[in-house]
Design a protein around this motif. Structure first.
Motif, mmCIF file in Angstrom:
data_model
loop_
_atom_site.group_PDB
_atom_site.id
_atom_site.type_symbol
_atom_site.label_atom_id
_atom_site.label_comp_id
_atom_site.label_asym_id
_atom_site.label_seq_id
_atom_site.Cartn_x
_atom_site.Cartn_y
_atom_site.Cartn_z
ATOM 1 N N ASP A 93 -2.625 7.738 -2.035
ATOM 2 C CA ASP A 93 -2.774 6.451 -1.348
ATOM 3 C C ASP A 93 -1.394 5.952 -0.933
ATOM 4 O OD1 ASP A 93 -5.515 6.329 -1.672
ATOM 5 O OD2 ASP A 93 -5.471 4.862 -3.302
ATOM 6 N N LYS A 94 -1.331 5.353 0.234
ATOM 7 C CA LYS A 94 -0.082 4.773 0.712
ATOM 8 C C LYS A 94 -0.214 3.255 0.634
ATOM 9 C CE LYS A 94 0.950 5.760 4.926
ATOM 10 N NZ LYS A 94 1.433 6.015 6.287
ATOM 11 N N VAL A 95 0.605 2.643 -0.223
ATOM 12 C CA VAL A 95 0.614 1.185 -0.372
ATOM 13 C C VAL A 95 1.814 0.668 0.418
ATOM 14 C CG1 VAL A 95 0.798 -0.752 -1.965
ATOM 15 C CG2 VAL A 95 -0.470 1.296 -2.637
ATOM 16 N N THR A 96 1.546 -0.208 1.362
ATOM 17 C CA THR A 96 2.606 -0.791 2.181
ATOM 18 C C THR A 96 2.868 -2.206 1.696
ATOM 19 O OG1 THR A 96 1.811 0.524 4.053
ATOM 20 C CG2 THR A 96 3.350 -1.246 4.539
ATOM 21 N N ILE A 97 4.153 -2.527 1.528
ATOM 22 C CA ILE A 97 4.559 -3.849 1.066
ATOM 23 C C ILE A 97 5.043 -4.647 2.268
ATOM 24 C CG2 ILE A 97 6.120 -5.136 -0.428
ATOM 25 C CD1 ILE A 97 6.207 -2.651 -2.246
ATOM 26 N N TRP A 98 4.390 -5.785 2.501
ATOM 27 C CA TRP A 98 4.708 -6.686 3.613
ATOM 28 C C TRP A 98 5.215 -8.010 3.055
ATOM 29 C CZ3 TRP A 98 3.416 -5.733 8.887
ATOM 30 C CH2 TRP A 98 2.722 -4.546 9.112
ATOM 31 N N HIS A 154 8.297 -3.547 11.404
ATOM 32 C CA HIS A 154 7.723 -4.285 12.532
ATOM 33 C C HIS A 154 7.011 -5.531 12.028
ATOM 34 C CE1 HIS A 154 4.395 -1.566 11.402
ATOM 35 N NE2 HIS A 154 3.605 -2.495 11.862
ATOM 36 N N GLN A 155 6.757 -6.451 12.960
ATOM 37 C CA GLN A 155 6.126 -7.721 12.637
ATOM 38 C C GLN A 155 4.711 -7.775 13.200
ATOM 39 O OE1 GLN A 155 8.383 -11.129 13.923
ATOM 40 N NE2 GLN A 155 10.279 -10.377 13.001
ATOM 41 N N ILE A 156 3.844 -8.490 12.480
ATOM 42 C CA ILE A 156 2.483 -8.734 12.963
ATOM 43 C C ILE A 156 2.136 -10.186 12.693
ATOM 44 C CG2 ILE A 156 1.721 -6.345 12.631
ATOM 45 C CD1 ILE A 156 0.229 -7.362 10.100
ATOM 46 N N ASN A 157 1.012 -10.604 13.247
ATOM 47 C CA ASN A 157 0.495 -11.967 13.048
ATOM 48 C C ASN A 157 1.563 -13.025 13.298
ATOM 49 O OD1 ASN A 157 -2.015 -10.894 12.355
ATOM 50 N ND2 ASN A 157 -1.491 -10.802 10.197
ATOM 51 N N SER A 158 2.355 -12.779 14.330
ATOM 52 C CA SER A 158 3.435 -13.705 14.673
ATOM 53 C C SER A 158 2.870 -14.893 15.443
ATOM 54 C CB SER A 158 4.471 -12.967 15.516
ATOM 55 O OG SER A 158 5.524 -13.808 15.865
ATOM 56 N N GLU A 191 5.930 -18.230 12.122
ATOM 57 C CA GLU A 191 5.205 -17.642 10.997
ATOM 58 C C GLU A 191 4.913 -16.189 11.350
ATOM 59 O OE1 GLU A 191 0.940 -18.232 8.759
ATOM 60 O OE2 GLU A 191 1.846 -19.959 9.760
ATOM 61 N N PHE A 192 5.171 -15.268 10.413
ATOM 62 C CA PHE A 192 4.945 -13.849 10.686
ATOM 63 C C PHE A 192 4.870 -13.045 9.402
ATOM 64 C CE2 PHE A 192 9.445 -14.632 10.605
ATOM 65 C CZ PHE A 192 10.001 -13.542 9.944
ATOM 66 N N GLU A 193 4.414 -11.804 9.545
ATOM 67 C CA GLU A 193 4.415 -10.829 8.456
ATOM 68 C C GLU A 193 5.270 -9.667 8.914
ATOM 69 O OE1 GLU A 193 0.331 -9.835 7.624
ATOM 70 O OE2 GLU A 193 -0.228 -11.960 7.593
ATOM 71 N N ILE A 194 6.085 -9.137 7.995
ATOM 72 C CA ILE A 194 6.975 -8.044 8.341
ATOM 73 C C ILE A 194 6.813 -6.923 7.308
ATOM 74 C CG2 ILE A 194 8.956 -9.098 7.163
ATOM 75 C CD1 ILE A 194 10.703 -7.930 9.457
#
Length: 158
Positions: free
Chosen positions: A47-52, A91-95, A119-122
């Motif tokens: 499993d690949k767990v990504t930390i944002w 990269h950023q999402i939900n910006s 506001e964003f998630e990276i």
């Protein structure tokens, strides 16, 4: 006629239903000086767990470069201890940006000051699970981040 539309319909459904950043496992709010954890997360080998990092900054305050310490363990054994350079993500999402304001007054006049909230998630890093089991993820924010008005949190995604 029907059989010509069924395959494209299944492909479209598959594309719509998949989440390109992964499914959320946990969201962990962080406060300065406290250790925040996600415990007993059941994961499988590979499993690949990504930390944002999820945060909100504004252009009226300087956002400091900062790191978050983290520790990953399983079955009482430490697997990884490192730190995240939060703004150095992939990269950023939900910006989302909004314009805010506040009133400022001095001895001779009153004015409105405008600033931008962002506001964003990276995405910060990834962890590949070495074997099946339950995993604990601990995070510690060591710097006061009062510029993050709505808080700061870590999101784990699989």
């Amino acid at each position: 006629m029907f059989k010509y539309h069924i395959i494209p319909s299944f492909l479209l459904f598959a594309l719509i239903s998949c989440n390109p950043v992964g499914a959320d496992i946990a969201e962990i709010p962080l406060k300065r000086g406290e250790v925040s954890s996600a415990e007993g997360i059941d994961l499988k080998k590979g499993d690949k767990v990504t930390i944002w990092s999820k945060l909100e900054t504004n252009d009226k305050d300087d956002s400091p470069a900062f790191k978050v310490k983290y520790h990953i363990e399983s079955a009482g054994k430490s697997l990884l201890y490192d730190s995240l350079d939060v703004f150095n993500g992939n990269h950023q999402i939900n910006s989302k940006k909004t314009t805010e304001s506040y009133r400022s007054s001095s001895d001779d006049k009153e004015s409105t000051i405008y600033y931008t909230q962002h506001e964003f998630e990276i995405e910060n890093t990834q962890f590949i699970v070495p074997k099946d089991g339950k995993y604990n993820f601990d995070f510690k924010l060591t710097q006061d981040l009062s510029t993050f008005s709505k808080g700061f949190s870590i999101i784990l995604r699989k």
